[in-house]
Design a protein around this motif. Structure first.
Motif, PDB file in Angstrom:
ATOM      1  N   SER A  69       0.836  -1.244   0.131  1.00  0.00           N
ATOM      2  CA  SER A  69      -0.060   0.018   0.045  1.00  0.00           C
ATOM      3  C   SER A  69       0.853   1.352  -0.009  1.00  0.00           C
ATOM      4  O   SER A  69       0.555   2.271  -0.637  1.00  0.00           O
ATOM      5  CB  SER A  69      -1.042   0.005   1.213  1.00  0.00           C
ATOM      6  OG  SER A  69      -1.653   1.036   1.262  1.00  0.00           O
ATOM      7  N   GLY A  72       2.365   2.054  -3.326  1.00  0.00           N
ATOM      8  CA  GLY A  72       1.190   2.400  -4.428  1.00  0.00           C
ATOM      9  C   GLY A  72       0.959   1.382  -5.300  1.00  0.00           C
ATOM     10  O   GLY A  72       0.331   1.537  -6.492  1.00  0.00           O
ATOM     11  N   HIS A  75      -4.150  -0.747  -3.556  1.00  0.00           N
ATOM     12  CA  HIS A  75      -4.726   0.302  -3.010  1.00  0.00           C
ATOM     13  C   HIS A  75      -5.425  -0.340  -1.507  1.00  0.00           C
ATOM     14  O   HIS A  75      -6.161  -1.376  -1.604  1.00  0.00           O
ATOM     15  CB  HIS A  75      -6.165   0.890  -3.768  1.00  0.00           C
ATOM     16  CG  HIS A  75      -5.645   1.571  -4.988  1.00  0.00           C
ATOM     17  ND1 HIS A  75      -6.256   1.848  -6.416  1.00  0.00           N
ATOM     18  CD2 HIS A  75      -4.592   2.299  -5.219  1.00  0.00           C
ATOM     19  CE1 HIS A  75      -5.397   2.547  -6.947  1.00  0.00           C
ATOM     20  NE2 HIS A  75      -4.277   2.867  -6.413  1.00  0.00           N
ATOM     21  N   ARG A  76      -5.464   0.669  -0.580  1.00  0.00           N
ATOM     22  CA  ARG A  76      -6.298   0.545   0.770  1.00  0.00           C
ATOM     23  C   ARG A  76      -7.402   1.087   0.767  1.00  0.00           C
ATOM     24  O   ARG A  76      -7.489   2.292   0.555  1.00  0.00           O
ATOM     25  CB  ARG A  76      -5.230   0.795   1.861  1.00  0.00           C
ATOM     26  CG  ARG A  76      -5.895   0.390   3.268  1.00  0.00           C
ATOM     27  CD  ARG A  76      -4.852   1.046   4.218  1.00  0.00           C
ATOM     28  NE  ARG A  76      -5.357   0.628   5.569  1.00  0.00           N
ATOM     29  CZ  ARG A  76      -6.415   1.418   6.166  1.00  0.00           C
ATOM     30  NH1 ARG A  76      -6.840   2.572   5.855  1.00  0.00           N
ATOM     31  NH2 ARG A  76      -6.658   0.986   7.526  1.00  0.00           N
ATOM     32  N   HIS A  77      -8.574   0.413   0.933  1.00  0.00           N
ATOM     33  CA  HIS A  77      -9.789   1.154   0.779  1.00  0.00           C
ATOM     34  C   HIS A  77     -10.327   1.014   2.206  1.00  0.00           C
ATOM     35  O   HIS A  77     -10.615  -0.064   2.774  1.00  0.00           O
ATOM     36  CB  HIS A  77     -10.752   0.493   0.010  1.00  0.00           C
ATOM     37  CG  HIS A  77     -10.586   0.789  -1.533  1.00  0.00           C
ATOM     38  ND1 HIS A  77     -10.632   1.934  -2.193  1.00  0.00           N
ATOM     39  CD2 HIS A  77     -10.023  -0.066  -2.390  1.00  0.00           C
ATOM     40  CE1 HIS A  77     -10.295   1.867  -3.382  1.00  0.00           C
ATOM     41  NE2 HIS A  77      -9.664   0.433  -3.524  1.00  0.00           N
ATOM     42  N   ALA A  89      -3.283  -2.083  -7.679  1.00  0.00           N
ATOM     43  CA  ALA A  89      -3.563  -0.699  -8.283  1.00  0.00           C
ATOM     44  C   ALA A  89      -3.630  -0.504  -9.644  1.00  0.00           C
ATOM     45  O   ALA A  89      -3.728   0.556 -10.402  1.00  0.00           O
ATOM     46  CB  ALA A  89      -2.549   0.288  -7.653  1.00  0.00           C
ATOM     47  N   HIS A  93      -9.283   3.192 -13.751  1.00  0.00           N
ATOM     48  CA  HIS A  93      -9.900   3.999 -12.686  1.00  0.00           C
ATOM     49  C   HIS A  93     -11.545   3.491 -12.606  1.00  0.00           C
ATOM     50  O   HIS A  93     -12.225   3.165 -13.594  1.00  0.00           O
ATOM     51  CB  HIS A  93     -10.129   5.398 -12.892  1.00  0.00           C
ATOM     52  CG  HIS A  93     -10.978   6.120 -12.250  1.00  0.00           C
ATOM     53  ND1 HIS A  93     -10.746   6.512 -10.844  1.00  0.00           N
ATOM     54  CD2 HIS A  93     -12.179   6.565 -12.402  1.00  0.00           C
ATOM     55  CE1 HIS A  93     -11.690   6.896 -10.214  1.00  0.00           C
ATOM     56  NE2 HIS A  93     -12.779   7.202 -10.975  1.00  0.00           N
ATOM     57  N   SER A 130      -6.688  13.855  -8.908  1.00  0.00           N
ATOM     58  CA  SER A 130      -7.229  12.433  -8.343  1.00  0.00           C
ATOM     59  C   SER A 130      -8.791  12.476  -7.394  1.00  0.00           C
ATOM     60  O   SER A 130      -8.935  13.431  -6.819  1.00  0.00           O
ATOM     61  CB  SER A 130      -6.131  11.891  -7.280  1.00  0.00           C
ATOM     62  OG  SER A 130      -6.508  10.534  -6.785  1.00  0.00           O
ATOM     63  N   ARG A 132     -11.967   9.766  -5.434  1.00  0.00           N
ATOM     64  CA  ARG A 132     -12.216   8.438  -5.082  1.00  0.00           C
ATOM     65  C   ARG A 132     -13.662   8.883  -4.455  1.00  0.00           C
ATOM     66  O   ARG A 132     -14.182   9.689  -3.943  1.00  0.00           O
ATOM     67  CB  ARG A 132     -11.605   7.965  -3.824  1.00  0.00           C
ATOM     68  CG  ARG A 132     -11.946   6.806  -3.281  1.00  0.00           C
ATOM     69  CD  ARG A 132     -11.047   6.076  -2.177  1.00  0.00           C
ATOM     70  NE  ARG A 132      -9.912   6.007  -2.539  1.00  0.00           N
ATOM     71  CZ  ARG A 132      -8.931   5.542  -1.715  1.00  0.00           C
ATOM     72  NH1 ARG A 132      -9.415   5.098  -0.509  1.00  0.00           N
ATOM     73  NH2 ARG A 132      -7.791   5.272  -2.188  1.00  0.00           N
TER      74      ARG A 132
END
Length: 144
Positions: A69, A72, A75-77, A89, A93, A130, A132
């Motif tokens: 993580s 990169g 991805h840590r959600h 990752a 997208h 960027s 999210r």
């Protein structure tokens, strides 16, 4: 197959760059991550990795996920009210719908949402670098 091998190599390289050897246990964790079609949390990564190598410890899973993580590569959600979940990752997208009743995560992409976000940022004098988007939803009872 070449794509999966490249991803595995990237994950292995990230571990080495962090000063970690690619042990059998870490190789099992990398295999789980490269093959996951969902967003497993650390306990689920541990469960799956333990099926490959029963010597994988939960501490090794946490340490490996933290390194990947930080680099990169993963991805840590941190979805509200749930343990952190992970995905590689390398995917194009996308955004997420989180079912608040079951915890299920649905990936989606919307050109219209992307356009609106750029337009809103532009109207405020910004450029999106960027973002999210997480929608917390409940299945509708009616079929409308």
């Amino acid at each position: 197959m070449a794509y999966a091998n490249k991803l595995k190599d990237d994950l292995d390289d990230a571990l080495r760059e962090a000063g970690l050897r690619v042990t059998r246990q870490r190789a099992a964790i990398v295999k789980v991550l490269t093959e996951a079609e969902d967003h497993p949390d650390a306990h689920e990564v541990h469960r799956r990795a333990s099926e490959i190598d029963n010597t994988v410890s939960l501490a090794t899973v946490y340490r490996t996920l933290a390194v990947l993580s930080d680099k990169g590569i993963v991805h840590r959600h941190a979805f509200e009210g749930a343990p952190a979940r992970f995905e590689t990752a390398d995917a194009p997208h996308h955004d997420h719908i989180i079912d608040v009743d079951t915890g299920a995560v649905v990936e989606f992409a919307s050109a219209e949402i992307e356009r609106l976000q750029r337009e809103i940022a532009r109207q405020h004098g910004f450029e999106v670098v960027s973002h999210r988007l997480e929608l917390y939803c409940r299945r509708r009872k009616d079929k409308r």
